[in-house]
Design a protein around this motif. Sequence first.
Motif, PDB file in Angstrom:
ATOM      1  N   ARG A  53      10.968   3.172   4.492  1.00 26.05           N
ATOM      2  CA  ARG A  53      10.591   1.976   3.725  1.00 26.05           C
ATOM      3  C   ARG A  53      11.687   1.516   2.773  1.00 26.05           C
ATOM      4  O   ARG A  53      11.588   0.456   2.192  1.00 26.05           O
ATOM      5  N   GLY A  54      12.725   2.332   2.583  1.00 26.22           N
ATOM      6  CA  GLY A  54      13.838   1.940   1.722  1.00 26.22           C
ATOM      7  C   GLY A  54      13.599   2.237   0.250  1.00 26.22           C
ATOM      8  O   GLY A  54      14.278   1.689  -0.616  1.00 26.22           O
ATOM      9  N   PHE A  55      12.650   3.131  -0.057  1.00 26.21           N
ATOM     10  CA  PHE A  55      12.351   3.472  -1.442  1.00 26.21           C
ATOM     11  C   PHE A  55      13.305   4.519  -2.011  1.00 26.21           C
ATOM     12  O   PHE A  55      13.444   4.637  -3.222  1.00 26.21           O
ATOM     13  N   ILE A  56      13.933   5.298  -1.135  1.00 23.44           N
ATOM     14  CA  ILE A  56      14.904   6.308  -1.555  1.00 23.44           C
ATOM     15  C   ILE A  56      16.159   6.157  -0.707  1.00 23.44           C
ATOM     16  O   ILE A  56      16.104   5.654   0.412  1.00 23.44           O
ATOM     17  N   ALA A  57      17.284   6.589  -1.259  1.00 23.93           N
ATOM     18  CA  ALA A  57      18.545   6.504  -0.525  1.00 23.93           C
ATOM     19  C   ALA A  57      19.499   7.585  -1.033  1.00 23.93           C
ATOM     20  O   ALA A  57      19.382   8.056  -2.162  1.00 23.93           O
ATOM     21  N   SER A  58      20.430   7.961  -0.177  1.00 28.64           N
ATOM     22  CA  SER A  58      21.464   8.926  -0.509  1.00 28.64           C
ATOM     23  C   SER A  58      22.811   8.299  -0.192  1.00 28.64           C
ATOM     24  O   SER A  58      22.957   7.583   0.804  1.00 28.64           O
ATOM     25  N   ASN A  87       0.831  -1.198   0.000  1.00 28.68           N
ATOM     26  CA  ASN A  87       0.000   0.000   0.000  1.00 28.68           C
ATOM     27  C   ASN A  87       0.864   1.246   0.000  1.00 28.68           C
ATOM     28  O   ASN A  87       1.617   1.489   0.941  1.00 28.68           O
ATOM     29  N   ILE A  88       0.724   2.029  -1.041  1.00 29.75           N
ATOM     30  CA  ILE A  88       1.465   3.273  -1.176  1.00 29.75           C
ATOM     31  C   ILE A  88       0.452   4.366  -1.478  1.00 29.75           C
ATOM     32  O   ILE A  88      -0.409   4.207  -2.347  1.00 29.75           O
ATOM     33  N   SER A  89       0.544   5.480  -0.768  1.00 28.52           N
ATOM     34  CA  SER A  89      -0.400   6.574  -0.955  1.00 28.52           C
ATOM     35  C   SER A  89      -0.182   7.249  -2.307  1.00 28.52           C
ATOM     36  O   SER A  89       0.839   7.065  -2.970  1.00 28.52           O
ATOM     37  N   LYS A  90      -1.152   8.074  -2.698  1.00 33.52           N
ATOM     38  CA  LYS A  90      -1.044   8.789  -3.970  1.00 33.52           C
ATOM     39  C   LYS A  90       0.147   9.745  -3.966  1.00 33.52           C
ATOM     40  O   LYS A  90       0.840   9.873  -4.968  1.00 33.52           O
ATOM     41  N   ALA A  91       0.370  10.400  -2.848  1.00 35.69           N
ATOM     42  CA  ALA A  91       1.497  11.330  -2.760  1.00 35.69           C
ATOM     43  C   ALA A  91       2.826  10.591  -2.890  1.00 35.69           C
ATOM     44  O   ALA A  91       3.741  11.060  -3.571  1.00 35.69           O
ATOM     45  N   GLU A  92       2.925   9.416  -2.254  1.00 36.00           N
ATOM     46  CA  GLU A  92       4.148   8.616  -2.373  1.00 36.00           C
ATOM     47  C   GLU A  92       4.334   8.142  -3.809  1.00 36.00           C
ATOM     48  O   GLU A  92       5.444   8.158  -4.341  1.00 36.00           O
ATOM     49  N   GLN A  93       3.249   7.704  -4.463  1.00 36.06           N
ATOM     50  CA  GLN A  93       3.314   7.284  -5.862  1.00 36.06           C
ATOM     51  C   GLN A  93       3.802   8.430  -6.749  1.00 36.06           C
ATOM     52  O   GLN A  93       4.627   8.231  -7.628  1.00 36.06           O
ATOM     53  N   LEU A 112       8.172  16.839   4.863  1.00 34.82           N
ATOM     54  CA  LEU A 112       9.105  16.053   5.662  1.00 34.82           C
ATOM     55  C   LEU A 112       8.541  14.701   6.110  1.00 34.82           C
ATOM     56  O   LEU A 112       9.263  13.698   6.030  1.00 34.82           O
ATOM     57  N   PRO A 113       7.275  14.597   6.556  1.00 41.89           N
ATOM     58  CA  PRO A 113       6.756  13.265   6.920  1.00 41.89           C
ATOM     59  C   PRO A 113       6.711  12.297   5.732  1.00 41.89           C
ATOM     60  O   PRO A 113       7.021  11.113   5.884  1.00 41.89           O
ATOM     61  N   LEU A 114       6.376  12.785   4.546  1.00 40.82           N
ATOM     62  CA  LEU A 114       6.373  11.939   3.348  1.00 40.82           C
ATOM     63  C   LEU A 114       7.791  11.467   3.030  1.00 40.82           C
ATOM     64  O   LEU A 114       8.024  10.286   2.739  1.00 40.82           O
ATOM     65  N   PHE A 115       8.752  12.379   3.115  1.00 38.29           N
ATOM     66  CA  PHE A 115      10.150  12.041   2.882  1.00 38.29           C
ATOM     67  C   PHE A 115      10.618  10.966   3.866  1.00 38.29           C
ATOM     68  O   PHE A 115      11.264   9.989   3.475  1.00 38.29           O
ATOM     69  N   ASN A 116      10.265  11.121   5.139  1.00 36.42           N
ATOM     70  CA  ASN A 116      10.671  10.147   6.151  1.00 36.42           C
ATOM     71  C   ASN A 116      10.040   8.777   5.914  1.00 36.42           C
ATOM     72  O   ASN A 116      10.685   7.750   6.134  1.00 36.42           O
ATOM     73  N   ARG A 117       8.778   8.729   5.458  1.00 38.95           N
ATOM     74  CA  ARG A 117       8.131   7.453   5.147  1.00 38.95           C
ATOM     75  C   ARG A 117       8.837   6.743   4.004  1.00 38.95           C
ATOM     76  O   ARG A 117       9.089   5.529   4.061  1.00 38.95           O
ATOM     77  N   LEU A 118       9.190   7.477   2.957  1.00 44.29           N
ATOM     78  CA  LEU A 118       9.882   6.881   1.809  1.00 44.29           C
ATOM     79  C   LEU A 118      11.260   6.366   2.210  1.00 44.29           C
ATOM     80  O   LEU A 118      11.683   5.291   1.788  1.00 44.29           O
ATOM     81  N   ARG A 119      11.944   7.128   3.035  1.00 45.36           N
ATOM     82  CA  ARG A 119      13.285   6.728   3.469  1.00 45.36           C
ATOM     83  C   ARG A 119      13.233   5.515   4.398  1.00 45.36           C
ATOM     84  O   ARG A 119      14.033   4.592   4.275  1.00 45.36           O
TER      85      ARG A 119
END
Length: 85
Positions: free
Chosen positions: A57-62, A2-8, A48-55
Amino acid sequence: MNISKAEQRVLHVLAQGGMIRHRRSENGQIVEALCFTREDFVLAQTDLPLFNRLRRRGFIASHGGAPYRITQAGLRAVRAQLDNR
């Protein structure tokens, strides 16, 4: 998964070559994260909360302080979308 529209929306921009640039405070915490498209436009829905959720879950990385990019897990999680330009 389950991924929200904003995350998509953010993952789709990142899959097309975008990036998330971040700013840290003096104590090292991330205080701002802006999602940029490959044409350097800012995606307004990123917070920031959306960014933290993506990070988390491992969907983004730096790597090495570079801007955040999509990972292989993020590519698998994003659904294909028609590019409406």
